[in-house]
Design an enzyme around this catalytic site. Structure first.
Site: not given
Length: 330
Positions: A32, A149
């Site tokens: 990630c 996010h």
């Protein structure tokens, strides 16, 4: 290609950013790019082992402060221009499996400050016309990076939907002398569609909800942008937002996918235009029931006329009960 082309049939601009086809797509957790950079691990976008909130430029931006020249020449009918603007990524936790509903009120409060700080910084660019913080959450809305996010776009003009809001607000003010959103807050307070009542913010399913479980968070005070909020209002926004998001998960029984956007006044405009704006957040989950999603079909896509399956009063009661009973992390 990275350019904007004007659509004279709808009086709006469309951005083309073909390099985004190569952006990172659903990487495994151990690869990630939004996780912290761990000792001995691969470098990520965030060169720290721990962090609370990180903000940085998007590596695959739709808008750029140094856009290339357009690939095609514009015409009088269809002008073409470089895709100027800003695209930032806001990562609000270093925990890969967390969500904005789970990080706690204190972290949401810190995020409100981050949004306000970045809003002010981006609005200082005289070529920016509108700043839009938003979060796309969950595969049901097409998210390609699962680490929690959001993003912030700063456009060179006011996008179509906020521009329609401005026109509607201007027409309402011409008719009544009042702010349309202030009137909405006055009407909805204490009503059947309320989900969470805060001191400075009111959260409710709007009477015109386009999605079955849409919730809007309206500022009770007539403020146009996040930087204008004082400390007490920011505290309240964090509490109300955290409870609404936790209530979604409690009601649906799973981590709810949604689109969250923050509507503000335009920037770098005259005082009269700025005064029309009224700060509010819009949360639109695609869910309409267990295993059922709300898709934008022919009426919505071609007519712009939304159809929904759940009465706002019913949705408000269901979400209010869930948000009232749920335990929200501090």
């Amino acid at each position: 290609m990275s350019e904007r082309r004007y659509d004279p049939t709808h009086d709006e601009w469309v951005t083309f950013a073909t390099h985004r086809q190569d952006r990172t797509y659903k990487p495994p957790a151990d690869a990630c790019p939004l996780c912290p950079t761990r000792p001995g691990g691969p470098a990520t976008e965030i060169p720290r082992e721990h962090f609370e909130i990180a903000v940085f430029d998007n590596r695959f931006p739709s808008l750029s402060t140094t856009p290339p020249e357009p690939d095609v020449a514009g015409t009088d009918l269809v002008p073409v221009e470089p895709a100027y603007g800003h695209c930032e990524v806001v990562v609000f936790t270093d925990e890969h499996e967390a969500t904005l509903a789970s990080v706690g009120v204190a972290r949401v409060r810190l995020l409100v400050d981050a949004w306000a700080h970045r809003f002010a910084a981006l609005a200082a660019d005289p070529r920016v016309g509108y700043v839009l913080p938003f979060e796309n959450k969950g595969e049901a809305v097409g998210v390609t990076l699962h680490h929690p996010h959001g993003q912030i776009y700063a456009y060179p003009d006011v996008p179509p939907r906020p521009a329609r809001e401005q026109r509607a607000a201007a027409a309402h003010r011409e008719r009544t002398g009042r702010c349309v959103f202030c009137d909405v807050v006055a009407q909805e307070t204490g009503g059947p569609r309320v989900v969470v009542e805060g001191t400075h913010f009111l959260a409710g399913v709007p009477p015109w909800a386009r999605f079955p479980y849409e919730v809007d968070l309206w500022s009770r005070d007539h403020v146009g942008t996040l930087p204008e909020l004082g400390a007490a209002a920011r505290d309240d926004l964090a509490r109300v937002l955290a409870r609404v998001l936790a209530g979604y998960d409690a009601y649906f029984g799973f981590r709810t996918s949604y689109l969250l956007g923050i509507h503000s006044a335009p920037v770098n405009v005259d005082d009269d235009e700025r005064a029309l704006g009224h700060l509010h957040l819009e949360i639109c989950p695609p869910h309409r029931g267990e295993g059922k999603l709300k898709y934008l079909a022919g009426s919505e896509t071609f007519g712009g006329a939304f159809l929904t399956d759940v009465a706002p009063e019913v949705a408000g009661a269901r979400l209010r009960a869930a948000a009232t009973d749920v335990e929200v992390p501090a």
